[in-house]
Design a protein around this motif. Structure first.
Motif, PDB file in Angstrom:
ATOM      1  N   SER B 247      -6.427 -59.869  22.885  1.00 34.40           N
ATOM      2  CA  SER B 247      -7.149 -60.955  22.206  1.00 34.40           C
ATOM      3  C   SER B 247      -6.957 -60.893  20.695  1.00 34.40           C
ATOM      4  O   SER B 247      -6.927 -61.916  20.018  1.00 34.40           O
ATOM      5  CB  SER B 247      -8.628 -60.920  22.568  1.00 34.40           C
ATOM      6  OG  SER B 247      -9.116 -59.611  22.506  1.00 34.40           O
ATOM      7  N   SER B 371     -12.628 -69.559  20.239  1.00 36.91           N
ATOM      8  CA  SER B 371     -13.066 -69.170  21.582  1.00 36.91           C
ATOM      9  C   SER B 371     -12.679 -67.727  21.882  1.00 36.91           C
ATOM     10  O   SER B 371     -13.456 -66.990  22.471  1.00 36.91           O
ATOM     11  CB  SER B 371     -12.518 -70.143  22.631  1.00 36.91           C
ATOM     12  OG  SER B 371     -11.129 -70.188  22.553  1.00 36.91           O
ATOM     13  N   GLN B 375     -15.038 -64.652  22.817  1.00 39.77           N
ATOM     14  CA  GLN B 375     -14.898 -63.896  24.065  1.00 39.77           C
ATOM     15  C   GLN B 375     -14.788 -62.410  23.843  1.00 39.77           C
ATOM     16  O   GLN B 375     -14.989 -61.633  24.759  1.00 39.77           O
ATOM     17  CB  GLN B 375     -13.659 -64.366  24.805  1.00 39.77           C
ATOM     18  CG  GLN B 375     -13.893 -65.636  25.567  1.00 39.77           C
ATOM     19  CD  GLN B 375     -12.603 -66.147  26.121  1.00 39.77           C
ATOM     20  OE1 GLN B 375     -11.969 -65.495  26.925  1.00 39.77           O
ATOM     21  NE2 GLN B 375     -12.218 -67.311  25.657  1.00 39.77           N
ATOM     22  N   LYS B 379     -19.630 -63.440  26.864  1.00 42.77           N
ATOM     23  CA  LYS B 379     -19.340 -64.638  27.634  1.00 42.77           C
ATOM     24  C   LYS B 379     -20.664 -65.245  28.026  1.00 42.77           C
ATOM     25  O   LYS B 379     -21.681 -64.562  28.086  1.00 42.77           O
ATOM     26  CB  LYS B 379     -18.538 -64.261  28.878  1.00 42.77           C
ATOM     27  CG  LYS B 379     -17.133 -63.834  28.560  1.00 42.77           C
ATOM     28  CD  LYS B 379     -16.403 -63.513  29.834  1.00 42.77           C
ATOM     29  CE  LYS B 379     -17.272 -62.603  30.644  1.00 42.77           C
ATOM     30  NZ  LYS B 379     -16.613 -61.732  31.582  1.00 42.77           N
ATOM     31  N   GLU B 493     -12.408 -57.304  29.774  1.00 47.70           N
ATOM     32  CA  GLU B 493     -11.824 -58.553  29.312  1.00 47.70           C
ATOM     33  C   GLU B 493     -11.591 -59.543  30.447  1.00 47.70           C
ATOM     34  O   GLU B 493     -11.631 -60.739  30.251  1.00 47.70           O
ATOM     35  CB  GLU B 493     -10.498 -58.252  28.624  1.00 47.70           C
ATOM     36  CG  GLU B 493     -10.309 -59.004  27.355  1.00 47.70           C
ATOM     37  CD  GLU B 493      -9.049 -58.559  26.679  1.00 47.70           C
ATOM     38  OE1 GLU B 493      -8.924 -58.825  25.503  1.00 47.70           O
ATOM     39  OE2 GLU B 493      -8.196 -57.948  27.314  1.00 47.70           O
ATOM     40  N   ARG B 602     -10.398 -70.030  28.349  1.00 46.31           N
ATOM     41  CA  ARG B 602     -11.517 -69.914  29.280  1.00 46.31           C
ATOM     42  C   ARG B 602     -11.147 -70.117  30.742  1.00 46.31           C
ATOM     43  O   ARG B 602     -11.967 -70.522  31.538  1.00 46.31           O
ATOM     44  CB  ARG B 602     -12.571 -70.945  28.887  1.00 46.31           C
ATOM     45  CG  ARG B 602     -13.201 -70.674  27.552  1.00 46.31           C
ATOM     46  CD  ARG B 602     -13.898 -69.315  27.622  1.00 46.31           C
ATOM     47  NE  ARG B 602     -14.690 -69.092  26.428  1.00 46.31           N
ATOM     48  CZ  ARG B 602     -16.003 -69.149  26.416  1.00 46.31           C
ATOM     49  NH1 ARG B 602     -16.657 -69.432  27.504  1.00 46.31           N
ATOM     50  NH2 ARG B 602     -16.655 -68.920  25.305  1.00 46.31           N
ATOM     51  N   HIS B 605     -13.401 -69.108  33.749  1.00 44.47           N
ATOM     52  CA  HIS B 605     -14.797 -69.498  33.836  1.00 44.47           C
ATOM     53  C   HIS B 605     -14.949 -70.788  34.593  1.00 44.47           C
ATOM     54  O   HIS B 605     -14.969 -71.855  34.023  1.00 44.47           O
ATOM     55  CB  HIS B 605     -15.355 -69.688  32.412  1.00 44.47           C
ATOM     56  CG  HIS B 605     -16.489 -68.777  32.175  1.00 44.47           C
ATOM     57  ND1 HIS B 605     -17.601 -68.765  32.950  1.00 44.47           N
ATOM     58  CD2 HIS B 605     -16.658 -67.809  31.248  1.00 44.47           C
ATOM     59  CE1 HIS B 605     -18.429 -67.844  32.525  1.00 44.47           C
ATOM     60  NE2 HIS B 605     -17.892 -67.237  31.497  1.00 44.47           N
TER      61      HIS B 605
END
Lengths: 213, 1035
Positions: B247, B371, B375, B379, B493, B602, B605
Motif C-alpha cells: 500500500s 482510500s 485502508q 476498514k 491487509e 476497495r 468490500h
C-alpha cells in the motif's frame, strides 16, 4: 483651494480630451458624462484625476507639467492615474513621484486599462463611503479571525489552523499546548512548532527582565 | 568531556585562512601599505557538509580570544554560539591545566550581544575587546550610531556564508567595516557548497559582498580528507534496504502521478517557461521550489491563480511523499483528511485567491491515495453495531499497518544485543539511533520501549507467546524475545470479503490487540486519538464551515457543511449513501472517482460500496455522535493528548523509557540536530550538535534510521579522531523510495557543486584566463581617492560650494525595525547618512515634514485588511505635513498590484485596489510612492532629499510617544502581531496589554475581570470570549 462644484453628483465627469481613451470603456459600474472640467476626470465633489500613459509620457514629457499647471490649486484630492504600459518604467515613475510630491498630487499606478477604469469608478462609488472597511476590527466569522491571528506566525497556513482547532479546540487550549503536543499534529515540523511555541510564550517586551531586576 | 581533536585537514584549513601576514594581536600596528599580494587572513572556506566547520571555528576563536583583539562573529544562531562558548571553555581549560588558570578561563572570552543587551552595556563590551558574537541587526545599528570603534576592529568572522546575499545585513556590516577599516580581516565559513552554484555566478557575487578575493575548497573527496579518514580504518557498515509495503508503494505511485499531473498542468498553463527542469525527479527536492520561483517570479503577475495553486500543490505533494515514510499510517491519514477539510473551506479569506481549491484532489490518483491511506488505518464494516472496543467505534475495523522500518529496527536491536552478549569482555558499548525529526524520535522510543518486558507483562496471559526473559529492570535495555505473535502485515491487509459479523468481530478484536509490542500499542493509541480528533473535526466543520441558513444539528450526511464549497469540478457524484447531502465538492471527489476506481482500492468490500462513497465528514459526524454517547463519563477536560490508562504504562517505567538523555543508558534515540526542536536551534543549526553527541556518547553501534549525508561524514570524522574505537554502523533506507533517491542525489549534487566550484576557482586565480576576474580592489582595502572624498563633501547647492558638517548632511532617520529589510543598506550605499532609532510614527523620516511608511505588497494587503495601515496613516497625518506611503515591490517579482485578468465585473470591497482607493479618499494629504524594488526606492529617496531641510532625530523620536518608557523597550515582533490581530484589541490598547502581561499565554489565561479592566467592558468580553470559543463544543 477653490473647489469646483459638480452639477450632477452621480456620474463621473469626463474631459472631452479623454475621448477615445480605452479606459472609458471600463467605467461600467458608475455612469459617466462629458463635461467642461480642468482635470481629465472628476470623480467626486472635491476629487479629480489626471490620466497619463507612460508610453505617451516618454514621448511628450512636458505634457503632464502643462496639465498640472492648469490644474493650479483646484480640488482637495488630486490623483495622477498612471498607466504603466512600458517595460522600462523606473525612471519615469521616479520623475513622476517627485513631481507629484511637490504638487500635492497622489500618484496611483495601474497596469491595465481595466484596472485604471476600476480605480476611477471605485473613487466615484466610494465617494461617501466611510472608511470602516480599512479600519481596525472588521467583524468576521470566528474562523477567519482565528486564521488571521494564527497566520501572523510565519509558516502557519490555513490547513494548520484547521489542524490546530480540530486537535485542541479553543485558542486558549492551542496556546497551552506543549511543543510535544504540537509536534504530534500532522504537518507540524520542528520549525513550525518552534515558531508557534515562541509566539505564545516569548515575552512581549524583550528587555523587560532587566528593567524589573 | 573530551576535547575535539583537530585532524590534519582541519589544521590545513586553519593555516590556509590564517596566512603569514595575518594580524594576530594588535592589527592596528601594521602599516596600511602592507603589500596587497598577501591575503592577510581573508578568505572564504567552503567544505563538505559534516566535515566540521565547528573545529575550524573553534581554532580561530582560540587564536583570537584576547582582550587586545576585537573580533566579531556574525550570522551565527544563538544556540550555536552557546555551544561554541562551552567548547571554548573546555578546550582552554584542557590546554592550561594549572590551578590558577581558572581566572583566565572566564566566560567573557566569547561574549554574546543580542537584543536583550541594553545599549549602554553594549558600548562597554565593544571597548573591552575579545570575541563578540553579535546579532547582525544590532551590530549594524551600533556601527551606524558609531558605538562600535570601527577602526579598532581586528576582524569579522562570518558563519554560514552561503546565506549572505546583497540584501542581507551581513553584507551591509562588511561594507561599513571596510569603508572605515582597511586592515582588519574578514573570514567566511560555509558547509553548503550547493548553494554557491545555484544561480548565476553565485560564488563570485558572494565573494564580492564579503570583500574577499580567495576561496578555499575542502570537499569530502579532497586527498587529505580522504587520507585522514582512511588512516584510522573505516567503521563496519551494514546497509539495510527496507522494502515498502504494497500500500505504501501504491500511495507513492499515486503521489508521483499527482505530481506529474500538476507539472504537466503547469507546463500547459505557462508555455513560455523553460520546462527542462520541470521534471518529477527534480520536484522531489526542496530546491525545486527555488527553481520554480526563479522561472516564475519574473512573470508572477502574468501567471494565473491556477498556476500559483499548482506551485503550492507541488509543495504539499512533496511533503506528503516524505511524510509517507516518516509518519505512521494513522497520522499520515489524518494529515490527508485535514488537507481535504481545509480545501473545502468557504471563502473566508479576504482575497479570493486563498480560497481556491487544489485541482489534484480531483484526480483519480488522489482518490486512490485517500482510500489506500485510509485502508492502512482501518476498514469500515457495514451494519456493525455494539459498543466501542478500546475507544474505537463499532463499525470500524482497525488495520494499522506498521512502518516496515520498525520491524527492521527491532531486528537490528536484537542483533546488537546478541553481539553485545558475545563480546562481554569488551564492556558495554552504547547504541545510538539517529532519526529524522522529533516525531519519529518519540515514535521510535515508543516502539523500543514496547520491546521491553515490563510493558508486556499485563498482557501475558492473553498471549500464547512465551516471554523468555524476566525483566531486567532497566526499561530501555533490549532483550531478545520471540515476537512471532505479531500479526503479519499482509494478513491484515487482505480481509475476507463480506465475512460474517462474528468472524469480523473476532478479526477486529484481534487487530485491536495485535502486536503486544510497542508498535501495536503505539498505533492503537494513535488510532484512539485519531477517532477522538475526528469527532472534534466534525464539530469544527459543523461549527465553522457551515452556511448560516443550513441546519446545523444533522449528524448524518454532509449537510452540516456541504454548502461550504461551490459546486464545481466533476459532474454530480450520485453515489453518496445519504440522499440528503447537498452538492458538495468532497462528495464529488469521492463520488466521481467511485465508478472509475472502485476496483483500485476497495474490491474486497462487497457491501461497502455506499459506505465507500461516504464523505469523510459523514464518518466524522458518526464518530462524533458515537463518542458523545459513550465517552462522556471518561472524557477529560480536553480530548487531545492525555495518555489513556489502558496503555499499561505505569509512570515509573514510562519515565524510564522516555528519559532518554537523562540517564546514561545504553540505547539513545536522537533526532538529527537539524531536524529537531529540543536539541538544537532548529533549522538554523548546522548539525554540529550531532558531532558533539558522538563525542559525548562514544557509541559502539550507530543505527541511522533515516539517511543523512552530513551525519555519515560526522561518523567518519569521529572514527578518524578515535581510531582505537570499534564502531558498527547500520544504515537504513527504504528500497526504491523517494527517500533513497533523495539521499543519492544529495551526494551527487554536492560532488557536482564542488567540481563546478573548483573550475570556477581555477579560472579566477590563473592570470592568463580571467573568466571570473576578481578585481584587485575587491577586498576593499584600497584607500579612497582623496579627490573623490573632497568632492563628495561639497554641496553644490550651497553658494560657493561651502561644506556642511558631514554627519548632518543628507540624513535619513530610520526606524531600527527597518533594518530587517535591505533598504537601509541600499540607502547607505548611496551615501545617505542613516540615523537609526526607534520611531513611533513612520519608518523613515526624510525631512521635518516628510515621513514615510514602508509597506511591501504582502504587508500592504495584510495591513489594509487588519486596519493597521489606517491607524498608521492617521498618526502620520497628525504629525507630518507630508505623510507618504511607500509601496515597495520585490525586485524579482512582478511590478503590479493586481494580476492581469483579475479585474472582475463588480467593485468589491475585498479587492486591494478598492481598499487602497478608500485609503486615498480618507487621507487626501497622503502621497504614494510606488517602487519596483528597494533599489528604486533608494533612488527616489535620494531625489526627495534634495532641497529639503534635514530631519532632527530628537524631534522624530519624540513624535507619537505617549510614554517615555516604551521607547526603551523592544517588542518581539510575532507575539505582538498576533496580539494585535485578536478581537477587542486595537492600536491604542495593545500596549497596555503588553505592559501588563508577560506573554500571550498569560493574556489567554486572564479572567474576564482582568480583560475588562484593561480593555473596557465590550472589548474585554470580546477578547475573553475569543480565547475560549471552542469549535469542538456544540454551540
Amino acid at each position: 483651494p477653490t473647489l469646483q462644484r459638480s452639477r450632477s453628483s452621480n456620474s463621473v465627469l469626463v474631459n472631452r480630451c479623454q475621448e477615445g481613451n480605452t479606459v472609458l470603456s471600463h467605467i461600467r459600474n458608475v455612469p459617466w458624462e462629458y463635461s467642461d472640467i480642468i482635470a481629465d476626470y472628476q470623480v467626486g465633489q472635491t476629487t479629480c484625476a489626471l490620466f497619463l500613459s507612460l508610453k505617451y509620457h516618454r514621448i511628450h514629457p512636458e505634457y503632464i507639467h502643462t496639465r498640472i499647471k492648469q490644474l493650479g490649486q483646484h480640488y482637495l484630492l488630486r490623483i495622477l492615474l498612471c498607466l504603466v504600459d512600458i517595460a522600462d518604467h523606473q525612471q519615469s515613475i521616479r520623475d513622476l513621484t517627485r513631481v507629484c510630491l511637490y504638487n500635492n498630487i497622489t500618484l496611483v499606478l495601474s497596469w491595465s486599462p481595466e484596472e485604471a477604469g476600476r480605480y476611477l469608478e471605485t473613487f466615484k462609488a466610494y465617494e461617501h463611503k466611510p472608511p470602516d472597511l480599512i479600519k481596525e476590527r472588521i467583524e468576521g466569522d470566528y474562523l477567519s479571525k482565528l486564521t488571521d491571528s494564527l497566520t501572523q506566525i510565519k509558516s502557519v497556513n490555513k490547513t494548520d489552523v484547521v489542524t490546530l482547532t480540530s486537535t485542541f479546540g479553543s485558542l486558549q487550549k492551542i496556546i497551552q499546548a506543549s511543543p510535544d503536543d504540537l509536534s504530534s499534529c500532522p504537518g507540524f515540523g520542528q520549525q513550525k512548532v518552534r515558531r508557534l511555541y515562541e509566539a505564545f510564550n516569548q515575552p512581549f517586551v524583550l528587555n523587560k527582565r532587566q528593567k524589573k531586576s | 568531556m573530551s576535547v575535539p581533536v583537530l585532524l590534519d585537514p582541519h589544521r590545513d584549513m586553519v593555516t590556509d585562512l590564517l596566512s603569514a601576514a595575518a594580524p594576530l594581536a594588535s592589527s592596528s600596528d601594521l602599516p596600511a601599505t602592507a603589500p596587497r599580494s598577501q591575503t592577510r587572513g581573508d578568505g572564504l572556506l567552503i567544505m563538505s557538509k559534516g566535515l566540521g566547520v565547528r573545529h575550524v571555528l573553534l581554532a580561530f576563536l582560540q587564536i583570537h580570544a584576547d582582550p587586545r583583539n576585537l573580533v566579531f562573529l556574525v550570522n551565527t544562531p544563538s544556540r550555536e554560539v552557546e555551544q561554541l562558548q562551552e567548547d571554548l571553555m573546555t578546550v582552554t581549560a584542557a590546554r592550561t591545566p594549572s590551578e590558577d588558570s581558572a581566572d583566565q578561563v572566564h566566560p567573557g572570552m566569547l561574549k554574546i550581544i543580542n537584543n536583550e543587551t541594553p545599549a549602554n552595556e553594549r558600548a562597554v563590551l565593544y571597548l573591552m575587546g575579545g570575541i563578540i558574537a553579535v546579532t547582525s541587526r544590532i551590530l549594524v545599528v551600533d556601527m551606524l550610531n558609531k558605538v562600535v570603534p570601527l577602526e579598532l576592529i581586528t576582524g569579522i568572522m562570518v558563519n554560514h556564508a552561503h546565506r549572505v546575499s546583497d540584501a542581507s545585513t551581513e553584507a551591509f556590516i562588511l561594507r561599513i567595516f571596510r569603508e572605515k577599516n582597511k586592515i582588519g580581516f574578514i573570514k567566511a565559513f560555509s558547509d553548503e557548497p550547493e548553494s554557491f552554484v545555484n544561480g548565476f555566478w553565485k560564488l563570485e557575487r558572494t565573494m564580492k559582498l564579503l570583500f574577499l578575493r580567495s576561496v578555499f575548497l575542502w570537499p569530502r573527496f579532497h586527498v587529505k580528507v580522504d587520507a585522514a579518514i582512511e588512516r584510522s580504518g573505516r567503521a563496519d557498515l551494514v546497509e539495510l534496504r527496507v522494502p515498502l509495503t504494497r500500500s505504501m508503494k501504491e500511495i507513492q505511485t499515486s503521489l508521483v502521478e499527482c505530481m506529474e499531473q500538476c507539472l504537466a498542468e503547469l507546463r500547459r498553463n505557462n508555455p513560455t517557461i523553460d520546462a527542462e527542469d520541470f521534471t518529477v525527479e527534480n520536484a522531489f527536492f526542496k530546491s525545486f521550489d527555488s527553481i520554480l520561483r526563479q522561472q516564475l517570479d519574473p512573470i508572477w503577475h502574468r501567471i494565473g491563480q491556477k498556476s500559483k495553486q499548482l506551485v503550492n500543490d507541488l509543495k504539499t505533494l512533496r511533503k506528503l511523499l516524505s511524510y509517507l515514510v516518516s509518519y505512521d499510517c494513522v497520522t499520515f491519514n489524518s494529515f490527508l483528511e485535514t488537507i481535504l477539510t481545509a480545501n473545502s473551506t468557504d471563502p473566508t479569506a479576504v482575497f479570493r485567491s486563498e480560497a481556491t481549491s487544489s485541482p489534484w484532489l480531483l484526480l483519480d490518483a488522489a482518490h486512490t491515495l485517500f482510500s489506500v491511506a485510509r485502508q492502512r488505518v482501518y476498514k469500515k464494516r457495514p451494519g456493525a453495531s455494539g459498543s466501542a472496543v478500546d475507544g474505537v467505534p463499532p463499525h470500524i475495523e482497525p488495520v494499522l499497518e506498521e512502518q516496515p522500518k520498525w520491524r527492521v529496527l527491532q531486528n537490528v536491536m536484537r542483533e546488537i544485543e546478541a553481539e553485545r552478549k558475545r563480546m562481554r569482555d569488551h564492556g558495554e558499548g552504547s547504541v545510538l539511533i539517529l532519526v529524522d525529526g522529533d516525531r519519529t524520535c518519540s515514535q521510535i522510543r515508543d516502539i523500543l520501549s514496547g520491546l521491553d518486558l515490563t510493558v508486556i507483562k499485563a498482557e501475558a496471559q492473553e498471549r500464547k507467546t512465551s516471554i523468555a526473559n524476566k525483566s531486567k529492570g532497566v526499561a530501555s535495555r533490549k532483550r531478545q524475545r520471540d515476537n512471532s505473535e505479531v500479526i503479519d502485515v499482509d494478513e491484515v491487509e487482505v480481509p475476507e470479503a463480506g465475512g460474517s459479523s462474528a468472524a469480523a468481530n473476532a478479526n477486529r478484536s484481534k487487530a485491536l490487540m495485535h502486536g503486544s509490542n510497542g508498535t501495536g500499542q503505539l498505533l492503537r493509541r494513535l488510532l484512539r486519538y485519531y477517532f477522538r480528533w475526528k469527532g472534534g473535526l466534525s464539530k469544527v466543520t459543523k461549527n465553522l464551515f457551515r452556511r448560516k441558513d443550513q441546519k446545523t444539528d444533522s449528524i448524518s450526511g454532509g449537510a452540516s457543511r456541504g454548502g461550504a464549497s461551490v459546486a464545481r469540478g466533476r459532474g454530480g457524484g450520485g453515489g453518496g449513501g445519504r440522499g440528503n447531502a447537498p452538492p458538495n465538492k468532497r462528495r464529488r471527489v469521492r463520488g466521481g472517482g467511485n465508478a472509475g476506481s472502485s476496483d483500485t482500492g476497495r474490491h474486497n468490500h462487497g457491501g461497502g460500496e455506499s459506505e465507500l462513497a461516504a464523505t469523510f465528514e459523514e464518518e466524522a459526524a458518526e464518530v462524533a455522535a458515537f463518542l458523545n454517547q459513550s465517552d462522556q463519563r471518561q472524557e477529560s477536560s480536553n480530548g487531545t493528548f492525555d495518555k489513556p490508562s489502558e496503555d499499561q504504562l505505569d509512570p515509573t517505567s514510562y519515565k524510564d523509557c522516555y528519559g532518554i538523555m537523562e540517564t546514561p543508558e545504553l540505547v539513545t534515540v536522537r533526532p538529527y540536530a537539524s531536524s529537531s526542536n529540543s536539541i538544537a536551534g532548529g533549522s538554523a543549526s548546522n548539525g554540529d550538535d550531532d558531532a558533539r553527541a558522538l563525542e559525548e556518547l562514544r557509541p559502539q553501534w550507530i543505527v541511522m534510521y533515516d539517511p543523512d549525508v552530513g551525519f555519515v561524514r560526522r561518523v567518519e570524522i569521529f572514527k578518524a579522531q578515535h581510531p582505537e574505537m570499534r564502531l558498527k554502523v547500520y544504515f537504513m533506507v527504504y528500497d526504491n523510495s523517494v527517500e533513497e533517491q533523495r539521499y543519492l542525489s544529495q551526494i551527487r549534487k554536492e560532488k557536482g557543486a564542488f567540481e563546478k566550484l573548483i573550475r570556477e576557482k581555477a579560472t579566477a586565480t590563473s592570470d592568463e584566463l580571467q573568466v571570473m576576474a576578481v578585481p584587485v580592489d575587491q577586498d576593499g582595502r584600497v584607500q579612497e581617492d582623496p579627490d573623490e572624498v573632497f568632492w563628495r563633501g561639497l554641496d553644490t547647492r550651497l553658494a560657493g560650494g561651502q561644506t556642511i558638517p558631514a554627519a548632518d548632511a543628507n540624513k535619513v532617520i530610520v526606524d531600527v525595525r527597518e533594518f530587517r529589510s535591505s533598504l537601509p543598506s541600499l540607502l547607505h550605499a548611496r551615501r545617505i547618512n542613516l540615523a537609526p532609532c526607534t520611531l513611533e510614527v513612520g519608518d523613515y523620516v526624510l525631512s521635518p515634514t516628510l515621513c514615510v511608511e514602508r509597506k511591501s505588497v504582502s504587508d500592504l494587503i495584510s495591513s489594509l485588511k487588519s486596519g493597521r495601515l489606517y491607524t498608521q496613516c492617521e498618526a502620520m497625518s497628525l504629525h507630518y505635513k507630508t505623510p507618504v506611503l511607500l509601496i515597495e515591490f520585490d525586485r524579482d517579482k512582478a511590478f503590479s498590484l493586481v494580476t492581469a485578468g483579475e479585474v472582475r465585473g463588480d467593485i468589491s470591497g475585498w479587492d486591494v485596489g478598492s481598499r487602497l482607493t478608500l485609503l486615498v479618499l480618507s487621507f487626501p494629504k497622503l502621497r504614494i510612492i510606488w517602487s519596483s524594488s528597494p533599489e528604486a526606492t533608494a533612488e527616489i529617496f535620494e531625489d526627495l532629499k534634495k532641497n529639503q531641510e534635514e530631519p532632527k532625530i530628537e524631534v522624530a523620536m519624540a513624535i507619537g510617544v505617549e510614554n517615555v518608557e516604551t521607547v526603551e523597550s523592544a517588542y518581539s515582533i510575532t507575539p505582538s502581531n498576533v496580539l494585535r490581530s485578536l478581537p477587542g484589541i486595537n492600536s491604542k490598547n495593545y500596549r497596555h496589554i503588553m505592559a501588563r502581561a508577560e506573554n500571550l499565554k498569560e493574556v489567554s489565561e486572564w479572567t474576564i475581570e482582568q480583560c475588562q479592566e484593561v480593555l473596557g467592558q465590550e472589548f474585554g468580553r470580546m477578547l475573553y470570549n475569543f480565547f475560549r470559543t471552542d469549535p469542538k463544543e456544540d454551540g
